[in-house]
Each structure stands twice: as C-alpha cells, then as structure tokens.
Enzyme design. Structure first.
Site, mmCIF file in Angstrom:
data_model
loop_
_atom_site.group_PDB
_atom_site.id
_atom_site.type_symbol
_atom_site.label_atom_id
_atom_site.label_comp_id
_atom_site.label_asym_id
_atom_site.label_seq_id
_atom_site.Cartn_x
_atom_site.Cartn_y
_atom_site.Cartn_z
ATOM 1 C CE LYS A 1 20.513 -4.066 2.037
ATOM 2 N NZ LYS A 1 20.114 -2.730 1.698
ATOM 3 C CB CYS B 1 24.373 -0.588 4.524
ATOM 4 S SG CYS B 1 23.040 0.351 5.263
HETATM 5 N N1 SAJ Z 1 32.228 5.633 -0.740
HETATM 6 C C1 SAJ Z 1 33.525 5.801 -1.200
HETATM 7 N N2 SAJ Z 1 33.725 5.906 -2.548
HETATM 8 C C2 SAJ Z 1 32.700 5.849 -3.438
HETATM 9 C C3 SAJ Z 1 31.385 5.654 -2.968
HETATM 10 C C4 SAJ Z 1 31.174 5.553 -1.596
HETATM 11 O O1 SAJ Z 1 34.496 5.878 -0.429
HETATM 12 O O2 SAJ Z 1 32.969 5.965 -4.642
HETATM 13 C C5 SAJ Z 1 31.990 5.537 0.722
HETATM 14 C C6 SAJ Z 1 31.112 6.674 1.260
HETATM 15 O O3 SAJ Z 1 31.873 7.819 1.518
HETATM 16 C C7 SAJ Z 1 30.554 6.050 2.526
HETATM 17 C C8 SAJ Z 1 30.407 4.574 2.136
HETATM 18 O O4 SAJ Z 1 31.222 4.389 0.989
HETATM 19 O O5 SAJ Z 1 31.471 6.163 3.602
HETATM 20 C C9 SAJ Z 1 28.991 4.128 1.856
HETATM 21 O O6 SAJ Z 1 28.303 5.127 1.109
HETATM 22 P P1 SAJ Z 1 27.324 4.790 -0.113
HETATM 23 O O7 SAJ Z 1 26.797 6.068 -0.647
HETATM 24 O O8 SAJ Z 1 28.022 3.917 -1.083
HETATM 25 O O9 SAJ Z 1 26.195 3.868 0.518
HETATM 26 P P2 SAJ Z 1 25.171 3.957 1.790
HETATM 27 O O10 SAJ Z 1 25.796 3.194 2.919
HETATM 28 O O11 SAJ Z 1 24.722 5.343 2.069
HETATM 29 O O12 SAJ Z 1 23.916 3.134 1.199
HETATM 30 C C10 SAJ Z 1 24.118 1.824 0.661
HETATM 31 C C11 SAJ Z 1 23.450 1.756 -0.728
HETATM 32 N N3 SAJ Z 1 23.863 0.520 -1.392
HETATM 33 C C12 SAJ Z 1 24.363 0.524 -2.657
HETATM 34 O O13 SAJ Z 1 24.569 1.544 -3.286
HETATM 35 C C13 SAJ Z 1 24.660 -0.821 -3.241
HETATM 36 C C14 SAJ Z 1 21.928 1.806 -0.580
HETATM 37 O O14 SAJ Z 1 21.291 1.619 -1.827
HETATM 38 C C15 SAJ Z 1 21.464 0.693 0.408
HETATM 39 O O15 SAJ Z 1 20.052 0.720 0.588
HETATM 40 C C16 SAJ Z 1 22.121 0.984 1.740
HETATM 41 O O16 SAJ Z 1 23.550 0.866 1.562
HETATM 42 C C17 SAJ Z 1 21.595 -0.040 2.731
HETATM 43 O O17 SAJ Z 1 20.719 0.324 3.541
HETATM 44 O O18 SAJ Z 1 21.977 -1.213 2.657
#
Ligand code: SAJ
Length: 423
Positions: free
Chosen positions: A212, A266
């Site tokens: 995780k 997360c």
């Molecule tokens: N972000 C960027 N650039 C990108 C992708 C994301 O700046 O190219 C930023 C987003 O704007 C946001 C942050 O990253 O601020 C996180 O967003 P996210 O969509 O990457 O992830 P979360 O936090 O919504 O969910 C993540 C997911 N983990 C992965 O994709 C590895 C989800 O599957 C997990 O279940 C979740 O964390 C968790 O609960 O741990």
C-alpha cells in the site's frame, strides 16, 4: 467459512463504503464510529461524507435492516479496522486510533473471529495490533504465538480505491490480502470474495503493508518528477506541458502532470511511513515529498511576480487595487473535497499577503468554508471572476475551466499551475 455478522470500525471514506457494500450483499453489518453525529446520520439512512452513489446504497442498506451504526462495538464474526493513521509533527506515524479501536474490540472477541486491518499503516502495524489484542485477551490465542492453531485470525488488507470512484473500485480492483499465517489469509480472502470481483492476491502482512505504501509512494515520486520538470522548464523558458506531451510519445515514457502540489489524505502522507522506518535508505522517496511539498510556495512566488509585473505596467495602480482570481480550491479535479488541498493553501496565502481582493472560483461548492471567507476573499462564478480580476491563477483543472474557449484568455495575465490555459 461463513460470516454472519461483519463489523467495520471507522465509518469514514473507506469504512462506510465498505460497510455499505457488504450490506448490499445481504450481510448483517455493524458499523462502529466514535463520532455520534456520523452514527446518527447513518442510522437515518443518510451519509456524512461525499462520494457518488454512496447515499443511495447506505439508504437502502439501513432501511432494509442490513446496516446499523453504533458507537460501542458489538460481537461479530469479522472485524475490519478502517480508522485514520495520521502522522505526528515529525512525520512519525500515529497509531493511536488503531490502538483505541483494538482495545475497544478486544473485550468482545471470541474464538474463530477474523480481525483485519485496512488502515494505511507502517510496516509492522498489524503485528502491533495483534500484540495489543493478545495483551488485552490472554484467554485467547493469536497467530504471533500460536501460528495456524490460533483462536483469532489476523490479516492486513489495504484499500486502494480512488476517491470519486470508491464504489466501483472497491468491487473491481484486485485486493492484496496479507495474513499473519496462510490460514489467516485464506479466511480474509473468503470474506472479501463476498463482494470483490477483482482477484484476491495472497501475501504476508508485512508485504501487504509495504505494498500500500509503495503504490502511493510510486505515484508521489512520479508527480515529483513532473513538478521538478516544471520548475526546470520555467528556468529554461520551455513549455513543460508541450515537453511532457512530446516525451510521452516515447513508447516507454509516461510522465504525470505537474500541478500546484500534491493534496489529499494519502499520497502526501503515506510515503512518510516508509521514510520514518528507513530514513537512511528512503532518500528518493523523501526528496519526492519535499519537492511536492515545496510546489505551493513556488506557485505563490509566480503570483507575487505577476502582481509586480502588473504594477510595473500600470504605475497609476496600487497593489490594493489589484484583484486576483483563484480558479479551483479542491485537492484534485471534479470533486468538492477541500481537505489537504494545495489550491486551498495557495488561495489562503494569497489572501493573507495580498492587500487587494481575492476571488475564489470553485464550481463544486456552494459557499466558502467559514474559516476561509473574509471581506477580502469571496466565492465568485467564472464570469464574475473573469470580469472583476486583473490576474487569473489556475490551480485545479476542473472540467468547467478546461471547457472555456481560448478567446477568453487573450491578453489576460495568467499564472497557470495546471497547464490548461497556457499550454
Ligand atoms: N496529482 C498531480 N499530478 C498528477 C496526478 C495527481 O499533481 O499527474 C495530484 C492531484 O491533483 C492530487 C494528488 O496528486 O492533489 C493526489 O491525487 P491522486 O488522484 O493521484 O490520488 P488520491 O489521493 O485521490 O488517491 C490515491 C490513489 N493512489 C494511487 O493512485 C496510487 C488511490 O488509488 C488510493 O486508494 C488512495 O490514494 C488512498 O486512499 O491511498
């Protein structure tokens, strides 16, 4: 291996959907939470968090009698712990919610019960939880001392669902099942097969815990790479969005998107659980955290430069007469979740250093949170913000902002942290 009653401890973003999905498969579910308001809300068939379609499924589960919420745990055949694991000031994981959940369940545990930890946790947390239980219940045996002969089965099974898509991903994603012994894994897999259509992949508890943390650290490191590129490209006068589009045409390159920083509960937290255990070794993971955490300040510097530039071009104006519009407050696109949001942090900081008005545009909320609204910071719609502001700061790539025709940006002063208006 039948489970008549399933108890989910912690009815937040993971626990409540999990409880509701078990209940939708006609299992009796007892949800437990220390928050009495959340418990009362759920028992009315309503929800206290925002997640598409969750209201419908919770309402059906409660009215059909499959789901009830309580503040004090009751006996069950399986207990799933889905409580928060924040970190302390020094980035050390704080396991106090797991500890108090364990101590609350211990008195009602009985031989044959299954105990699952779902909360994102540092490596070793499942063993620690089992140790707390064993201490509270010396009359029962646990896997750490009795292996396959234990009275209680214990496993770590992390969730990996994406906010906004939780109900679909809970069912369709593969599930990592990390039992403290093979029989623990087998029993946990049987429980998840109640609703999981993806594969239940078996490993041990420590590997599942690390898995995780690895998933979210992988994403954090990759976002940090994109964020670092954006800072390098700014220095070299190269459009980073175009650069990434070009580089991604390579069949083995897939760079993520730079932004104003990493938000949510997360990705900005979990990598620290690795760093705090192995600080000497986790150098890249720690640097990625630092790169992503420093990005809001970098965006703020760009806003300050833009204000200075505007004042130089309009010497008759004072800073107080400059209005800045911030587009997006949520932590990522097309959701209304403002928690741990870099966009919110940037908007707040602009409104505290800038003497003029700050307009916030967030199409996914109706009103600004009370602690945010002030005379200087107000919520506006897109048209108002365009007509009333001198500087546009794009922070979240919501679909409403992406859909704007390019003509509206002509001759506008823009700080674009997402590359949708200036790419
Ligand atoms: N972000 C960027 N650039 C990108 C992708 C994301 O700046 O190219 C930023 C987003 O704007 C946001 C942050 O990253 O601020 C996180 O967003 P996210 O969509 O990457 O992830 P979360 O936090 O919504 O969910 C993540 C997911 N983990 C992965 O994709 C590895 C989800 O599957 C997990 O279940 C979740 O964390 C968790 O609960 O741990």
């Amino acid at each position: 291996m039948s489970f008549e009653i399933i108890s989910v401890i912690g009815l937040g973003y993971i626990g409540l959907p999990t409880a509701a999905v078990f209940a939708s498969r006609k299992k009796k579910v007892i949800g437990v939470d220390v928050n009495k308001m959340a418990v009362d809300t759920i028992n009315r068939g309503e929800i206290h968090i925002i997640e598409p379609d969750l209201d419908m499924i919770v309402h059906a589960a409660v009215t059909e009698g499959y789901l009830k919420a309580v503040t004090v745990p009751e006996p069950a055949d399986a207990f799933l712990i889905a409580v928060p694991t924040p970190f302390k000031g020094d980035h050390e994981p704080d396991l106090r919610y797991i500890e108090s959940a364990s101590k609350a369940i211990a008195p009602i545990l009985k031989k044959g019960d299954l105990l699952i930890l779902e909360s994102t946790s540092p490596v070793g947390a499942t063993e620690q939880m089992a140790a707390w239980m064993a201490e509270a219940r010396p009359d029962l045996t646990f896997p750490q001392t009795h292996g396959e002969e234990s009275d209680i089965r214990v496993a770590y099974c992390p969730e990996r669902v994406l906010p906004g898509h939780i109900l679909r991903e809970l069912v369709q994603n593969d599930r990592v099942i990390g039992g403290m012994t093979a029989k623990c894994s087998e029993k946990a897999a049987a429980l998840y097969k109640t609703f999981v259509e993806g594969e239940c992949v078996i490993t041990n508890a420590r590997t599942a815990e690390m898995c995780k943390l690895t998933e979210n650290s992988f994403r954090d490191v990759n976002i940090a790479f994109a964020n670092e590129l954006s800072i390098i490209c700014d220095k070299l006068d190269i459009n980073v969005w175009e650069l990434i589009r070009l580089a991604n045409r390579h069949p083995r390159v897939n760079i993520l998107q730079p932004g104003p920083g990493v938000g949510g509960h997360c990705i900005a937290v979990d990598p620290w659980f690795i760093v705090s255990k192995t600080p000497e070794q986790a150098r890249l993971i720690q640097t990625a955290r630092e790169v992503n955490d420093s990005k809001p300040e970098w965006v703020l510097d760009k806003v300050k430069l833009s204000v200075a530039d505007f004042l130089q071009a309009n010497p008759e104006k004072t800073a107080k007469e400059v209005t800045i519009a911030c587009f997006g407050l949520a932590f990522k696109p097309d959701i209304d979740d403002l928690r741990e949001s870099p966009a919110l942090e940037i908007t707040q900081k602009i409104s505290s250093f800038h003497p003029g008005c700050v307009l916030a545009v967030e199409p996914n909320i109706e009103t600004l949170p009370i602690d945010l609204a002030s005379e200087k910071l107000t919520l506006k719609n897109i048209d108002q913000a365009f007509s009333e502001s001198n500087i546009l700061v794009l922070l979240v790539d919501h679909k409403e902002f992406k859909d704007l025709p390019s003509t509206v940006f002509q001759n506008r002063r823009i700080v674009d942290a997402r590359g949708i208006w200036t790419c």
